[in-house]
Design a protein around this motif. Structure first.
Motif, mmCIF file in Angstrom:
data_model
loop_
_atom_site.group_PDB
_atom_site.id
_atom_site.type_symbol
_atom_site.label_atom_id
_atom_site.label_comp_id
_atom_site.label_asym_id
_atom_site.label_seq_id
_atom_site.Cartn_x
_atom_site.Cartn_y
_atom_site.Cartn_z
ATOM 1 N N PRO A 270 0.330 -1.667 -0.167
ATOM 2 C CA PRO A 270 0.102 -0.112 0.051
ATOM 3 C C PRO A 270 0.868 1.382 0.335
ATOM 4 O O PRO A 270 1.743 1.689 0.200
ATOM 5 C CB PRO A 270 -0.920 -0.440 1.018
ATOM 6 N N THR B 173 0.495 4.429 1.487
ATOM 7 C CA THR B 173 0.267 5.521 1.812
ATOM 8 C C THR B 173 1.038 5.612 3.183
ATOM 9 O O THR B 173 2.148 4.620 3.291
ATOM 10 C CB THR B 173 -1.485 4.941 2.405
ATOM 11 N N ARG C 184 4.560 5.914 1.332
ATOM 12 C CA ARG C 184 3.818 6.945 0.050
ATOM 13 C C ARG C 184 5.600 7.404 -0.368
ATOM 14 O O ARG C 184 5.954 8.107 -0.741
ATOM 15 C CB ARG C 184 2.644 6.948 0.958
ATOM 16 N N PRO D 78 -1.149 0.552 -4.643
ATOM 17 C CA PRO D 78 -2.711 -0.016 -3.662
ATOM 18 C C PRO D 78 -2.770 1.472 -2.807
ATOM 19 O O PRO D 78 -1.956 1.655 -2.532
ATOM 20 C CB PRO D 78 -1.534 -1.246 -3.260
ATOM 21 N N LYS D 79 -4.019 1.268 -2.099
ATOM 22 C CA LYS D 79 -4.595 1.826 -1.392
ATOM 23 C C LYS D 79 -4.538 3.869 -1.973
ATOM 24 O O LYS D 79 -5.379 4.105 -1.270
ATOM 25 C CB LYS D 79 -4.247 1.498 -0.135
ATOM 26 N N ASN D 80 -3.918 3.778 -3.108
ATOM 27 C CA ASN D 80 -3.929 5.242 -3.317
ATOM 28 C C ASN D 80 -4.414 5.230 -4.824
ATOM 29 O O ASN D 80 -2.728 5.158 -5.611
ATOM 30 C CB ASN D 80 -2.393 5.997 -2.389
#
Length: 351
Positions: free
Chosen positions: A16, A18, A22, A262-264
């Motif tokens: 992910p 995030t 990130r 993923p997730k963003n």
């Protein structure tokens, strides 16, 4: 800390994007674009990315497959050597080698995918079976997971591919959103030697004589959970745009939320009744290219793998609706807005 390697690994591992991931990915991409490591620089040069702004999808679809290819079809030592060498000449040699190995991996993918498609069409009851289980002698275990994902994309059913080599079957499984793959594999585990995985992907080992019973048990699990509507893929839309909303300003604004993953995920936009210049063109391996107009200019659009829709769009009387992400294309030597098409609907888009 090596930001370029950290960013590369974070994105390539499909975690992910995030929070701290990130941050690591964002600054890692920035460092990667100007890396001084001979191996990374050589790989960027061989793939045509050196000197360009890098995005997460450059890692996922260009760099990571080359680093992973040697491990899939041979030994990962070559990738390790590329990442650790200080010898510029050796780095170029290894980058070219990885590029060639990735081409071999793609050929293996295509060969196994073609065989799998033929088996599905001949042996799977697509009207009633809500999962697919295929087996064959000698399929390369390093690529059957990739092929299973492609089968899922084509038929939108949980899929298990088993390669039988030296008297043992090794399988890779992939799934669709509404089906918990690992639970289904557990339900059929009486027929397995071992297994592991999660909701969307799993691996397993099986004796060849148990494959038929495993197939029955896995299909039973799938048919008990999935309904016909689950077999129909859906496309999530994040926002509707008007034609004049599409611009370089919008693209630059969207870059502030990158890196995407993923997730963003990149937002998927919807454009009703698109003004398309026809006829469209087929480029590469069945990809569809065309221009979409607004009141000020035209934008390139590319629909990968959708060449079969050319006659439908070129001859459409009803409106053509588009789902797409907005990206930058430097094909002409300077950044331009490009629409990467995710789905095309003709007529009533709600139907």
């Amino acid at each position: 800390l090596e930001p370029d390697l950290v960013g590369l690994g974070t994105i390539a591992d499909i975690v992910p994007l995030t929070g701290e991931n990130r941050i690591l990915a964002k600054y890692g991409l920035r460092q990667l674009a100007s890396t001084k490591k001979p191996g990374l620089k050589s790989l960027l040069q061989v793939t045509g990315l050196w000197g360009n702004e890098l995005f997460s999808w450059n890692v996922v679809f260009v760099l990571a497959p080359r680093l992973n290819a040697v491990g899939r079809i041979g030994s990962a030592e070559s990738a390790f050597e590329l990442l650790t060498t200080f010898d510029h000449t050796r780095a170029i040699q290894m980058a070219k080698f990885l590029d060639e190995e990735n081409k071999k991996r793609k050929k293996l993918d295509e060969h196994i995918f073609a065989e799998a498609i033929e088996m599905v069409e001949q042996t799977v009851d697509l009207e009633n079976d809500r999962a697919i289980v295929l087996d064959s002698d000698g399929w390369h275990v390093g690529v059957i997971g990739i092929v299973a994902s492609r089968i899922v994309e084509k038929y939108h059913r949980p899929t298990v591919l088993v390669s039988v080599t030296d008297g043992t079957g090794q399988g890779s499984a992939r799934s669709i959103p509404r089906f918990h793959l690992l639970n289904a594999v557990k339900d059929a585990s009486d027929h397995l030697i071992k297994f592991g995985g999660h909701k969307y992907a799993a691996g397993l080992c099986i004796q060849p004589e148990n494959i038929a019973d495993f197939r029955k048990a896995f299909l039973k699990a799938a048919n008990s959970v999935l309904v016909p509507d689950d077999m129909i893929p859906t496309q999530k839309l994040d926002a509707e745009l008007q034609p004049d909303d599409i611009s370089m300003d919008l693209l630059n604004w969207l870059k502030l939320f990158s890196p995407y993953g993923p997730k963003n995920m990149r937002p998927i936009f919807f454009l009703q009744s698109a003004d398309i210049i026809r006829p469209t063109k087929i480029v590469g391996k069945n990809h569809l290219r065309f221009k979409v107009l607004n009141s000020k200019q035209g934008f390139d659009a590319i629909a990968f793998g959708m060449g079969d829709m050319k006659p439908l769009i070129d001859n459409a009387i009803e409106p053509v609706h588009l789902a797409f992400v907005i990206e930058s294309n430097n094909y002409y030597g300077y950044p331009q807005v490009q629409l990467r098409i995710k789905d095309i609907k003709i007529g009533d888009w709600k139907a």
